[in-house]
Design an enzyme around this catalytic site. Structure first.
Site, mmCIF file in Angstrom:
data_model
loop_
_atom_site.group_PDB
_atom_site.id
_atom_site.type_symbol
_atom_site.label_atom_id
_atom_site.label_comp_id
_atom_site.label_asym_id
_atom_site.label_seq_id
_atom_site.Cartn_x
_atom_site.Cartn_y
_atom_site.Cartn_z
ATOM 1 N N LYS A 115 0.723 -1.004 -0.083
ATOM 2 C CA LYS A 115 -0.034 -0.044 0.063
ATOM 3 C C LYS A 115 0.856 1.248 0.039
ATOM 4 O O LYS A 115 1.204 1.483 1.189
ATOM 5 C CB LYS A 115 -0.741 0.020 1.103
ATOM 6 C CG LYS A 115 -2.092 1.023 1.206
ATOM 7 C CD LYS A 115 -2.846 0.973 2.302
ATOM 8 C CE LYS A 115 -4.262 2.011 1.896
ATOM 9 N NZ LYS A 115 -4.036 3.124 1.554
ATOM 10 N N ASP A 117 2.245 4.664 0.048
ATOM 11 C CA ASP A 117 1.804 6.293 0.660
ATOM 12 C C ASP A 117 2.114 7.026 -0.175
ATOM 13 O O ASP A 117 2.987 7.938 0.063
ATOM 14 C CB ASP A 117 2.369 6.136 1.875
ATOM 15 C CG ASP A 117 1.470 6.981 2.968
ATOM 16 O OD1 ASP A 117 0.597 7.410 2.452
ATOM 17 O OD2 ASP A 117 2.223 7.334 4.115
ATOM 18 N N TYR A 224 -1.334 0.112 -9.863
ATOM 19 C CA TYR A 224 -2.102 -1.220 -9.255
ATOM 20 C C TYR A 224 -3.354 -1.706 -9.615
ATOM 21 O O TYR A 224 -4.246 -2.425 -8.884
ATOM 22 C CB TYR A 224 -2.066 -1.048 -7.540
ATOM 23 C CG TYR A 224 -2.902 0.513 -7.498
ATOM 24 C CD1 TYR A 224 -4.005 0.858 -7.691
ATOM 25 C CD2 TYR A 224 -1.904 1.352 -6.701
ATOM 26 C CE1 TYR A 224 -4.616 1.775 -7.502
ATOM 27 C CE2 TYR A 224 -2.523 2.785 -6.536
ATOM 28 C CZ TYR A 224 -3.798 2.952 -6.599
ATOM 29 O OH TYR A 224 -4.512 4.210 -6.241
ATOM 30 N N LYS A 315 -3.282 -2.166 7.506
ATOM 31 C CA LYS A 315 -2.523 -0.986 7.697
ATOM 32 C C LYS A 315 -1.565 -1.263 8.746
ATOM 33 O O LYS A 315 -2.149 -1.846 9.866
ATOM 34 C CB LYS A 315 -3.207 0.048 8.050
ATOM 35 C CG LYS A 315 -4.059 0.637 6.836
ATOM 36 C CD LYS A 315 -3.961 2.060 6.274
ATOM 37 C CE LYS A 315 -4.467 3.124 6.980
ATOM 38 N NZ LYS A 315 -4.292 4.400 6.547
ATOM 39 N N CYS A 409 14.439 34.855 23.065
ATOM 40 C CA CYS A 409 15.535 34.070 22.584
ATOM 41 C C CYS A 409 16.278 33.353 23.585
ATOM 42 O O CYS A 409 16.865 33.993 24.351
ATOM 43 C CB CYS A 409 16.368 34.755 21.453
ATOM 44 S SG CYS A 409 17.878 33.598 20.680
ATOM 45 N N CYS A 412 20.124 34.600 22.997
ATOM 46 C CA CYS A 412 20.519 36.112 23.181
ATOM 47 C C CYS A 412 19.526 36.984 24.009
ATOM 48 O O CYS A 412 19.957 37.966 24.372
ATOM 49 C CB CYS A 412 20.952 36.439 21.881
ATOM 50 S SG CYS A 412 19.383 36.805 20.883
ATOM 51 N N CYS A 433 23.286 37.175 18.015
ATOM 52 C CA CYS A 433 22.744 35.747 18.410
ATOM 53 C C CYS A 433 23.685 34.801 17.803
ATOM 54 O O CYS A 433 23.924 34.333 16.880
ATOM 55 C CB CYS A 433 21.355 35.577 17.934
ATOM 56 S SG CYS A 433 20.536 34.165 18.601
HETATM 57 S S1 IVH Z 1 -6.495 -0.687 -5.015
HETATM 58 C C1 IVH Z 1 -10.731 -0.286 -5.444
HETATM 59 N N1 IVH Z 1 -3.720 -1.018 -4.491
HETATM 60 O O1 IVH Z 1 -5.042 3.335 -1.192
HETATM 61 C C2 IVH Z 1 -9.537 -0.251 -5.032
HETATM 62 N N2 IVH Z 1 -4.896 1.250 -3.666
HETATM 63 O O2 IVH Z 1 -7.954 3.457 0.176
HETATM 64 C C3 IVH Z 1 -8.644 0.896 -5.572
HETATM 65 N N3 IVH Z 1 -3.444 2.512 -2.683
HETATM 66 O O3 IVH Z 1 -6.811 5.696 -3.066
HETATM 67 C C4 IVH Z 1 -7.440 0.835 -4.797
HETATM 68 N N4 IVH Z 1 -1.544 1.342 -2.717
HETATM 69 O O4 IVH Z 1 -4.165 5.683 -3.485
HETATM 70 C C5 IVH Z 1 -4.829 0.010 -4.393
HETATM 71 N N5 IVH Z 1 -1.617 -1.388 -4.113
HETATM 72 C C6 IVH Z 1 -2.463 -0.556 -3.958
HETATM 73 C C7 IVH Z 1 -2.431 0.557 -3.289
HETATM 74 C C8 IVH Z 1 -3.599 1.408 -3.159
HETATM 75 C C9 IVH Z 1 -2.026 2.394 -2.171
HETATM 76 C C10 IVH Z 1 -4.305 3.720 -2.066
HETATM 77 C C11 IVH Z 1 -4.853 4.255 -3.410
HETATM 78 C C12 IVH Z 1 -6.062 4.527 -2.723
HETATM 79 C C13 IVH Z 1 -6.278 4.104 -1.425
HETATM 80 C C14 IVH Z 1 -7.343 3.279 -1.162
#
Ligand code: IVH
Length: 669
Positions: A115, A117, A224, A315, A409, A412, A433
């Protein structure tokens, strides 16, 4: 070269450049040097300028940016951009998998991936060409950021192989950690507010109007998802794998960036692996995503109101610990910016002992409502320095007083100021300073500035503390005997220090300018100023209008420069530096003159004796100025072969003189 030949060469170069681009940014296996790559790109740029009718929207020259988006148009998504249901609990992953098993009779295969970021993006390709890139927005409609996305090197502009006619690729745009750290280091050097984390920076960057800046920021991507009216694939894994062949940056099983499994044990193993190894990645992830592979089964499972039932995000918990606040200290930076730092009772967090956490600024302390000796929650999170995210109110002592932000500060004693619109407090005592004095001297001697060898931060500290110097000009009054008297200073070190200072008299003007430490005048700005004004006196007497006439110098920088030189103390320092023999003039290259003094040029087309960059340099070397568009103030349109027709028309309409290359050469003699 005739038109046919030009078109052939343009096509060849475009393909060659994109091939090497892909090898470098996607496959990570470059086959040619950066220099050779630039040579190809320059040739293509020149040909496109000469034959603008062949300059395609999808040319690799688009990667360097330059297109400005004044307003990002709203676009309705053809396929809604849904989000994922999230969980922090392994049990819920197990429940999710059980639910799927119950409703599906056949064996289910899962795809596990990271996932990322960053920011979600949907990119449409028609006949193999990138036609539109849209942000997620509210999921139903987003914003058209095509110009900016085209600058991202890992996003293909043209596809390879056998691809569907019309489809959309979904993926994540992010900022790699090294780029993020570099960007913040530059911002710190320029006295600018730092970015909080890579995700926000990527989001902000994608919404910048000037795609050139986006190109410089070095965003990256991973895809993805594949979306089309008719989907040729059986499942997600196959789609991602094939997209790799079309040129996309897609995760591969090689480094476990993506994995197929048919068991909950396999899913858990992937989760545990990345929970442990996520810090080894060159970008940030906040969890993993598990998807049902087969599109047919995905369809059967369907969606809830917000998210698909066939996917779930696990997560990672940002590890959080509780510890006690011992005190708050306030650090004063080179620019006088105050940063409050929490000193904590040492505690273990993510494998390291944490003793301090950043509190950013007064607003942050207020938001947390911090009291003395509070028990606080600390997280490592995405940010590099741990931060305090909350207070355990149950443990607060009834007599504990609220933390009051300092008004003077700590170094100084000067009363702090807070400029409108800024989050940080500042100590205004620039000249008295100590950390500001030391910081400015350290900047002055640093490698990219005067590069004084034999002198480091520790020696600067000592010299300042012993009142041997109190500004950078004082360095040039130091004697060998004085230096030798200092503790732990050997004869050789003293010699090195003095010779390092002496050698700095030859450092070129643009670096002297950078070394002065004028707020917002970083290395690049200093170069631009040096090139434009040529010497210190011209810069010192420049009006506001003169300053903003320089390419990329805006209001903020212009005001800062004027303020610096209006200050008598600074003027005194600069005059002393002059008297010590520092370089106050740009060393002209051979062939320089003033024959074009006061003349403004627009350069267009391709030339025989020079590249476009070279001819621009020759104009500047001879005192002329380059601007990018023709206006009534332009003196000459320097016309090469295949010059832009709109420029020619405008110049003719405005009566601007059109100059050929030969005439130009005669002009400069
Ligand atoms: S799939 C319907 N795959 O996570 C599914 N999302 O809450 C669509 N994200 O807005 C998302 N890595 O920006 C998917 N490997 C991944 C992801 C991913 C990051 C983010 C994406 C999305 C959010 C979903």
């Amino acid at each position: 070269m005739n038109k046919d030949q030009a078109l052939g060469r343009i096509n060849f170069l475009s393909e060659e450049i994109e091939k090497h681009n892909h090898l470098y940014y996607v496959v990570n296996q470059p086959e040619i040097s950066d220099y050779d790559f630039d040579v190809l790109l320059k040739e293509l740029e020149a040909l496109e300028a000469q034959f603008p009718e062949f300059a395609s929207e999808h040319s690799p020259t688009k990667r360097v940016g330059g297109d400005i988006t004044r307003k990002f148009e709203t676009v309705v998504h053809r396929f809604p951009m849904l989000s994922l249901s999230n969980t922090y609990s392994e049990e819920e992953i197990q429940d999710w998998e059980n639910r799927i098993k119950k409703s599906i009779d056949e064996k289910v295969e899962y795809v596990c991936e990271l996932k990322y970021d960053g920011v979600a993006i949907g990119i449409r390709y028609q006949n193999g060409l990138l036609t539109r890139a849209v942000t997620r927005g509210d999921g139903t409609q987003g914003e058209d950021v095509t110009n900016n996305v085209k600058t991202i090197r890992s996003v293909p502009l043209k596809l390879k192989g056998d691809f569907p006619e019309d489809f959309e690729i979904r993926g994540e745009i992010f900022m790699p950690l090294t780029r993020f750290l570099k960007l913040n280091a530059e911002r710190e050097e320029n006295g600018e507010q730092l970015f909080a984390n890579p995700r926000n920076t990527a989001a902000g960057t994608l919404k910048m109007q000037d795609s050139k800046i986006v190109a410089e920021r070095g965003l990256d991507s991973y895809l993805y998802g594949f979306y089309a009216e008719t989907n040729p694939f059986k499942g997600h894994f196959e789609a991602v794998e094939t997209a790799l062949d079309w040129g996309f940056k897609a995760p591969t099983p090689k480094n476990r960036l993506i994995e197929k499994t048919d068991s909950i044990a396999g899913i858990m193993d992937f989760i545990h692996y990345w929970d442990k190894h996520r810090d080894d990645l060159p970008f940030e992830i906040d969890g993993v995503v598990i998807k049902v592979n087969d599109y047919g089964i995905q369809k059967k499972l369907g969606f809830t109101a917000k998210s698909p039932r066939w996917a779930i995000a696990f997560k990672f918990k940002t590890e959080r610990v509780e510890t006690q606040l011992e005190s708050v200290t306030y650090q004063v930076g080179r620019t006088g910016a105050i940063t409050p730092v929490a000193n904590l009772k040492p505690v273990q967090l993510g494998g390291t002992t944490v003793k301090r956490a950043s509190l950013h600024n007064a607003d942050q302390i207020e938001k947390l409502d911090l009291h003395e000796s509070d028990y606080v929650y600390v997280e490592k999170g995405g940010e590099i320095i741990p931060k305090i995210v909350g207070v355990n109110l149950e443990k607060r002592q009834p007599i504990a007083g609220k933390l009051i932000y300092i008004s003077a500060c700590p170094e100084c004693g000067s009363e702090l100021i807070r400029r409108e619109g800024e989050a940080q407090h500042f100590c205004p005592n620039e000249k008295g300073c100590s950390p500001q004095i030391k910081g400015r001297i350290e900047h002055f001697i640093s490698r990219k500035a005067m590069n004084i060898e034999g002198l480091g931060a520790e020696t600067v500290d000592m010299l300042v503390e012993r009142n041997m110097i109190s500004n950078y000009a004082d360095l040039y009054e130091l004697t060998y005997d004085q230096v030798l008297q200092m503790d732990r200073m050997a004869e050789k070190s003293a010699e090195n220090l003095i010779s390092g200072i002496n050698a700095s008299r030859d450092v070129p003007f643009e670096r002297v300018l950078f070394a002065l430490g004028i707020r917002y005048v970083g290395e690049t700005v200093a170069k631009k100023l040096a090139k434009y004004f040529k010497n210190m006196d011209a810069l010192m007497s420049a009006s506001y209008d003169d300053l903003v006439a320089v390419d990329e110098i805006g209001e903020r920088i212009a005001i800062s420069i004027q303020q610096f030189f209006l200050d008598d103390y600074n003027k005194g320092l600069v005059e002393r530096l002059r008297s010590y023999g520092l370089q106050f003039e740009l060393k002209e290259k051979e062939g320089a003159s003033n024959v074009l003094e006061g003349k403004t040029f627009v350069v267009s087309g391709v030339f025989n004796a020079f590249s476009r960059e070279e001819i621009k340099e020759v104009i500047e070397m001879n005192g002329g100025k380059n601007v990018s568009s023709v206006s009534s103030k332009t003196d000459y349109l320097l016309a090469g072969d295949g010059m832009g027709p709109s420029k020619l028309k405008k110049a003719t309409d405005l009566g601007v003189k059109i100059l050929s290359e030969d005439e130009f050469i005669k002009m400069i003699g």
